[in-house]
Design an enzyme around this catalytic site. Sequence first.
Site, PDB file in Angstrom:
ATOM      1  N   CYS A  90      73.659  71.939  18.870  1.00 17.30           N
ATOM      2  CA  CYS A  90      74.801  71.152  18.397  1.00 17.30           C
ATOM      3  C   CYS A  90      76.106  71.940  18.290  1.00 17.30           C
ATOM      4  O   CYS A  90      77.129  71.445  18.744  1.00 17.30           O
ATOM      5  CB  CYS A  90      74.519  70.370  17.117  1.00 17.30           C
ATOM      6  SG  CYS A  90      73.138  70.867  16.153  1.00 17.30           S
ATOM      7  N   ARG A 115      63.151  79.377  17.849  1.00 13.90           N
ATOM      8  CA  ARG A 115      62.910  79.359  16.400  1.00 13.90           C
ATOM      9  C   ARG A 115      61.729  80.257  16.085  1.00 13.90           C
ATOM     10  O   ARG A 115      60.755  80.288  16.826  1.00 13.90           O
ATOM     11  CB  ARG A 115      62.639  77.923  15.930  1.00 13.90           C
ATOM     12  CG  ARG A 115      63.847  77.049  16.217  1.00 13.90           C
ATOM     13  CD  ARG A 115      63.678  75.628  15.735  1.00 13.90           C
ATOM     14  NE  ARG A 115      64.817  74.842  16.219  1.00 13.90           N
ATOM     15  CZ  ARG A 115      64.969  73.549  16.026  1.00 13.90           C
ATOM     16  NH1 ARG A 115      64.065  72.880  15.341  1.00 13.90           N
ATOM     17  NH2 ARG A 115      66.014  72.915  16.492  1.00 13.90           N
ATOM     18  N   GLN A 147      65.081  71.321  24.415  1.00  6.07           N
ATOM     19  CA  GLN A 147      65.257  69.958  23.917  1.00  6.07           C
ATOM     20  C   GLN A 147      65.980  69.133  24.976  1.00  6.07           C
ATOM     21  O   GLN A 147      66.885  69.634  25.630  1.00  6.07           O
ATOM     22  CB  GLN A 147      66.118  69.969  22.655  1.00  6.07           C
ATOM     23  CG  GLN A 147      65.499  70.728  21.504  1.00  6.07           C
ATOM     24  CD  GLN A 147      66.439  70.775  20.314  1.00  6.07           C
ATOM     25  OE1 GLN A 147      67.610  71.109  20.458  1.00  6.07           O
ATOM     26  NE2 GLN A 147      65.933  70.437  19.138  1.00  6.07           N
ATOM     27  N   ASP A 154      68.388  67.285  24.747  1.00  9.95           N
ATOM     28  CA  ASP A 154      69.310  67.088  23.638  1.00  9.95           C
ATOM     29  C   ASP A 154      70.563  66.342  24.072  1.00  9.95           C
ATOM     30  O   ASP A 154      70.953  66.404  25.225  1.00  9.95           O
ATOM     31  CB  ASP A 154      69.713  68.471  23.103  1.00  9.95           C
ATOM     32  CG  ASP A 154      69.970  68.459  21.616  1.00  9.95           C
ATOM     33  OD1 ASP A 154      69.891  67.367  21.006  1.00  9.95           O
ATOM     34  OD2 ASP A 154      70.260  69.524  21.063  1.00  9.95           O
ATOM     35  N   HIS A 184      74.488  65.015  22.043  1.00 11.20           N
ATOM     36  CA  HIS A 184      75.272  64.751  20.838  1.00 11.20           C
ATOM     37  C   HIS A 184      76.331  63.735  21.156  1.00 11.20           C
ATOM     38  O   HIS A 184      77.051  63.861  22.149  1.00 11.20           O
ATOM     39  CB  HIS A 184      75.852  66.066  20.307  1.00 11.20           C
ATOM     40  CG  HIS A 184      74.775  66.995  19.848  1.00 11.20           C
ATOM     41  ND1 HIS A 184      74.219  67.936  20.677  1.00 11.20           N
ATOM     42  CD2 HIS A 184      74.102  67.071  18.674  1.00 11.20           C
ATOM     43  CE1 HIS A 184      73.255  68.574  20.027  1.00 11.20           C
ATOM     44  NE2 HIS A 184      73.151  68.076  18.816  1.00 11.20           N
ATOM     45  N   LYS A 188      67.645  60.607   9.493  1.00 11.48           N
ATOM     46  CA  LYS A 188      67.191  60.604  10.878  1.00 11.48           C
ATOM     47  C   LYS A 188      66.071  59.602  11.080  1.00 11.48           C
ATOM     48  O   LYS A 188      65.431  59.152  10.132  1.00 11.48           O
ATOM     49  CB  LYS A 188      66.737  61.992  11.291  1.00 11.48           C
ATOM     50  CG  LYS A 188      65.569  62.537  10.480  1.00 11.48           C
ATOM     51  CD  LYS A 188      65.173  63.910  11.020  1.00 11.48           C
ATOM     52  CE  LYS A 188      63.940  64.431  10.319  1.00 11.48           C
ATOM     53  NZ  LYS A 188      63.458  65.685  10.896  1.00 11.48           N
ATOM     54  N   HIS A 222      72.881  63.098  16.689  1.00 15.32           N
ATOM     55  CA  HIS A 222      72.043  64.023  17.453  1.00 15.32           C
ATOM     56  C   HIS A 222      70.851  63.201  17.921  1.00 15.32           C
ATOM     57  O   HIS A 222      70.282  62.460  17.134  1.00 15.32           O
ATOM     58  CB  HIS A 222      71.483  65.153  16.569  1.00 15.32           C
ATOM     59  CG  HIS A 222      72.488  65.863  15.727  1.00 15.32           C
ATOM     60  ND1 HIS A 222      72.727  67.213  15.829  1.00 15.32           N
ATOM     61  CD2 HIS A 222      73.322  65.434  14.746  1.00 15.32           C
ATOM     62  CE1 HIS A 222      73.641  67.580  14.951  1.00 15.32           C
ATOM     63  NE2 HIS A 222      74.019  66.521  14.275  1.00 15.32           N
TER      64      HIS A 222
END
Length: 647
Positions: free
Chosen positions: A325, A354, A372, A374, A376, A459, A505
């Site tokens: 992000c 991570r 991901q 991902d 945004h 979320k 997200h």
Amino acid sequence: MAMTPLDELRHSCSHVLATALLRIFPDAKLDIGPPTDTGFYYDVDLEHKLTTDDLAKLEAEMKKIAEENQPFLRKEVSRDEAVEIIKSRGQERYKLGRLADIPEGEKISFYQNGEFMDLCAGTHVRYTSKLKAFKLLSIAGAYHRGDEKNKQLQRIYGTAFASKDELAAYLTQLEQAKLRDHRKLGKDLKLFVVDDEVGQGLILWTPNGAIIRQELQTFISEELRKQGYSQVFTPHIGKLALYKTSGHFPYYKESQFTAFAEPDAMAQLATEGCSCAELTRRLEGVSAQFAAEINQRAGKEVIVKERILDADQLLEGFMLKPMNCPHHIKIFASQPHSYRDLPVRLAEFGTVYRWEQSGELNGMTRVRGFTQDDAHLFCTEDQVAQEVLGCLSLVKTVLTTLGMNDYRVRVGLRDPDSSKFTGDPAKWDVAEAACRTAASTLGVPFTEEPGEAAFYGPKIDFVIKDVIGREWQLGTVQVDYVLPVRFNLSYIGADNAPHRPVMIHRAPFGSMERFCGVLIEHFAGDFPAWLAPEQVRLVPISDKTIDYARALLAKLKAEGLRASLDEHSDKLGAKIRRAEIDKVPYTLVIGQKEAEANSVSVRSRARGDEGVMTADAYVAKLKAEVATRALPDKKKPAPAAPGAPAS
RNA sequence: GCCAACAUAGCUCAGCUGGUAGAGCAACGCUUUCGUAAAGCGUGGGUCAUCGGUUCAAAUCCGAUUGUUGGCUCCA
């Protein structure tokens, strides 16, 4: 809360297990033994380290107790009497604490069977002889009260069913589940490997697995283009300053790879004799001004005094990105935006790192580096509800295409008691309401779970059950009112004044690694043609037709299909068997007849022998199946009724 | 990270109480040329996870390390 008959049975098994435990190990200190979704367990504190041999002994003793046909007797007592009973049985170590958990005014009861008596609300079966089908399965460590600060007890897991047939069926199911475990299939089908020397929890995608991942990414990318997303690319690392602004560093330090300083700075510090502790302190430090801004924004002391350092003490460094992000935010912020531009939707298959605890790592489903799918979204407050809905429908499209229909939707709300959640409570209420509304229009049952929100906003998660019954969070959609403030994002509204955008997200797969892991188990390795690493296997009956087979292979490849030719000199049956084991969706048998007629004999893995068709017709059929991303259809097409006109 | 178990050929595994490794499948070669889930013969392949200890001798016993598995804790 009333127990189901099965829970009652399993709970009774816990008591019988405890009875057996005390017969064999009289010094055992019992903690708690409830039923679970799949069986029961009992937590016990015992000097002796239990082994699988002990399980067999305990199980034999349990059988004996069942045969003794002991009645389960309920006894209600006062709190003082309860303390006496527990003490007289030498079980005060954990049971007194459990007794203290029972609220004042509630009934306190014990259940007795034979010589054993346990603090227990009930209920139970009437006699131990009702326990006819149970099995002890495993021994594991478990912290007392689930707190890692407490002593670790030995937990004995078992399962029980009303009948022996059901127990046998369950055990068979466990065996079946092992066969479709993604770690086993990943090895068998050569989809991915993990190498010690590369590192734990770091997935190496081998060519076959890479094909699956690439196809999934192409699929997602197509959907994103339809929905007006823009593709971006960002690097794998970022400066600490970025994550200090976002709030990711160092609050989640324990789950991040260690930050690192620039080589020149490191060399300089080394000559100065700087300790590791000092290096860390200077990497994690912030300026007084920055601390003041964050603390003021949060309305409380988020940045503690110890972290505030003088400017000459601050050390800039980098970290592997734990999230995409902040990078995407910087792309949004790189130019001014009009309300007419919104929503801005930035998508990337972004790899993040991570530091998961070593004991948590699991195949592809829990790893230390993952990509991901991902994106945004930056939008106006008015657009939030609609955009959330758009994201949810995307997740639903993805899951439906893959035939993954066994999932639940979880709306993660903030826990008002926790300091983990930052931002304006009023905005939280709006965002939570938007999520709830979006989830309810999805047409899928959902649960609301306080405390499950991200630190920046509520979320919606899609939680999928794997074959062993474990649940995996895959797709996620998160509303964020916090990061736009932290990064001071704005757009110019119709009133020609700056306004704060809202961020969303979202990741329909969650991560490519976890999703593929669950997908392997979902299909048990039998991927639909569009995902299968190898779509067609050509099987010549003898080398007499090898030239035709080679020409056909070239043709299939030229058409963009993933095909291979089995040139072994085995008999047909062996070649078919090999193709079946490799889980190739289609096998084309090529003999003299086919070579002469320019045709193929089609064998579908899902449906068996499908007969002969021309090579061209088969290519067209398979291409259509791939293009439509069709799921394997197990049913044979119904034969045309005699006399019915051919359609 | 914690508790426990485990680590032998590419894969699945055998190797009893210590006497320097074996099978099936896979790979490769030869023979076979076959019609919808296993043809025959042969060849190659292992520092027994790593490091250290005990012993005349260690895959085997002991310790440490690394990794895996089952749980626990955790999962922005």
